[in-house]
Design an enzyme around this catalytic site. Structure first.
Site, PDB file in Angstrom:
ATOM      1  N   TYR A 137      40.799-152.594 -20.169  1.00 30.13           N
ATOM      2  CA  TYR A 137      41.665-154.366 -20.063  1.00 30.13           C
ATOM      3  C   TYR A 137      42.966-153.740 -20.062  1.00 30.13           C
ATOM      4  O   TYR A 137      44.182-153.772 -21.219  1.00 30.13           O
ATOM      5  CB  TYR A 137      41.060-154.034 -21.277  1.00 30.13           C
ATOM      6  CG  TYR A 137      41.254-156.030 -21.734  1.00 30.13           C
ATOM      7  CD1 TYR A 137      42.060-156.675 -20.504  1.00 30.13           C
ATOM      8  CD2 TYR A 137      41.618-156.288 -22.984  1.00 30.13           C
ATOM      9  CE1 TYR A 137      42.069-158.458 -20.519  1.00 30.13           C
ATOM     10  CE2 TYR A 137      41.942-157.858 -23.415  1.00 30.13           C
ATOM     11  CZ  TYR A 137      41.943-158.488 -21.877  1.00 30.13           C
ATOM     12  OH  TYR A 137      42.425-160.180 -22.140  1.00 30.13           O
ATOM     13  N   LYS A 165      38.923-154.019 -16.933  1.00 28.46           N
ATOM     14  CA  LYS A 165      38.699-155.827 -17.106  1.00 28.46           C
ATOM     15  C   LYS A 165      40.300-156.178 -16.636  1.00 28.46           C
ATOM     16  O   LYS A 165      41.438-155.504 -17.483  1.00 28.46           O
ATOM     17  CB  LYS A 165      38.954-155.922 -18.200  1.00 28.46           C
ATOM     18  CG  LYS A 165      38.435-157.725 -18.646  1.00 28.46           C
ATOM     19  CD  LYS A 165      38.931-157.567 -20.350  1.00 28.46           C
ATOM     20  CE  LYS A 165      39.447-159.377 -20.676  1.00 28.46           C
ATOM     21  NZ  LYS A 165      38.700-159.541 -22.156  1.00 28.46           N
TER      22      LYS A 165
END
EC number: 4.3.3.7
Length: 315
Positions: A137, A165
């Site tokens: 992420y 992400k």
């Protein structure tokens, strides 16, 4: 392992509801998980940034993951297990795996500001030890450090690192990562609701979404249309959701989305300190946007609350 999860579609970044004593409201949490599953989402992401993981103890963290797994029938649960301490992230990841999580979401280490080689070592340490699909992420506004494209591509070669992400706001970088990982079993997911449609247009596969907590059906319809190549419909839904995207980020996430959850009756707006309730100056605009979305949708003349999610094959 090769990822056994299709990271295509809509994955709400769930809120963690608290009672008046700031204890986790597990009944509301499980009801919310079931509401989102019934709306047609493709998976659930508890205890990420939106789930206020930074203010949960490790035991609370694991109990939230267990509660969401227990509540749903047929969607994967992607547990947020990141930390700025590699040992701590590894422990959380191992405990989430033992609890039955289907995959992991790992924010890059915050505050420490490691170099790119340190990021590679951090993520690989966890991927070597925990045999679950993992999503790295990138949110430099929270962490102070960007995961550079070369680093993301290097990580994509690991059999357990299955996705990225993207919440950098840099569409050029997102497109480059999607382009350079096309031959890997690797997904690029939007971490910014306003950029979900552009991210899919450059090779992304879906979104880990804050807005999907409030409008899961419309979010699924937008993503499903984009993945199916119907960009006219996807663009219309994107514009319909645009005011919500903006209102959900007038203050630090998850402050606005928790207020929206309370307005809609999905859960309390309580947050753990140091976060505080949405400022009064923003509440009226949020209420107006939510009321407009509950009315007749501008998309195909359907009711926003009844918009059909994407067909399974389109997500």
């Amino acid at each position: 392992m090769t990822s056994t999860i299709d990271f295509t579609g809509v994955f709400p970044a769930m809120c963690t509801p608290f009672d008046e004593d700031e204890r986790i409201d597990f009944e509301t949490l499980q009801t919310d998980a079931q509401r989102l599953e019934a709306a047609g989402v493709d998976g659930l992401v508890p205890v990420g940034s939106t789930g206020e993981s930074a203010t949960l103890t490790h035991d609370e963290h694991v109990r939230v993951v267990e509660a969401v797994i227990e509540a749903v029938d047929d969607v994967p649960v992607i547990a947020g297990t990141g930390s700025n301490n590699t040992r701590e992230a590894l422990e959380l990841s191992e405990r989430a795996a033992e609890a039955g999580a289907d995959a992991l979401l790992l924010i890059s280490p915050y505050y420490n500001k490691p170099e790119q080689r340190g990021l590679v070592e951090h993520f690989r340490t966890i991927a070597d030890a925990v045999d679950l699909p993992q999503i790295v992420y990138n949110v430099p506004s929270r962490t102070g450090r960007n995961i550079e494209p070369d680093t993301a591509v290097e990580l994509a070669s690991h059999e357990n690192i299955a996705g990225y992400k993207a919440a950098s706001g840099d569409l050029g970088q997102i497109g480059e990562i999607a382009e350079r990982t096309m031959d890997e079993d690797f997904s690029v997911l939007s971490g910014d609701d306003a950029l979900t449609l552009p991210t899919i247009s450059v090779g992304g596969t879906g979104t880990i979404s804050v807005a999907a907590n409030i409008e899961p059906e419309l979010t699924c319809a937008m993503v499903g249309a984009a993945i199916d190549g119907d960009y006219a419909r996807a663009r219309n839904i994107h514009h319909e959701l645009g005011p919500l995207f903006r209102e959900l980020f007038v203050e630090t996430n998850p402050i606005p989305v928790k207020e929206a959850m309370e307005i809609r009756g999905y859960g309390p707006a309580r947050l753990r300190s140091p976060l505080s309730r949405l400022a009064d100056e923003y509440r009226e605009d949020l209420e107006t946007v939510l009321a407009d979305l509950e009315g007749e949708s501008a998309v195909d003349g359907v009711d926003a609350s009844d918009a059909e999610p994407a067909a399974e094959g389109d997500r």
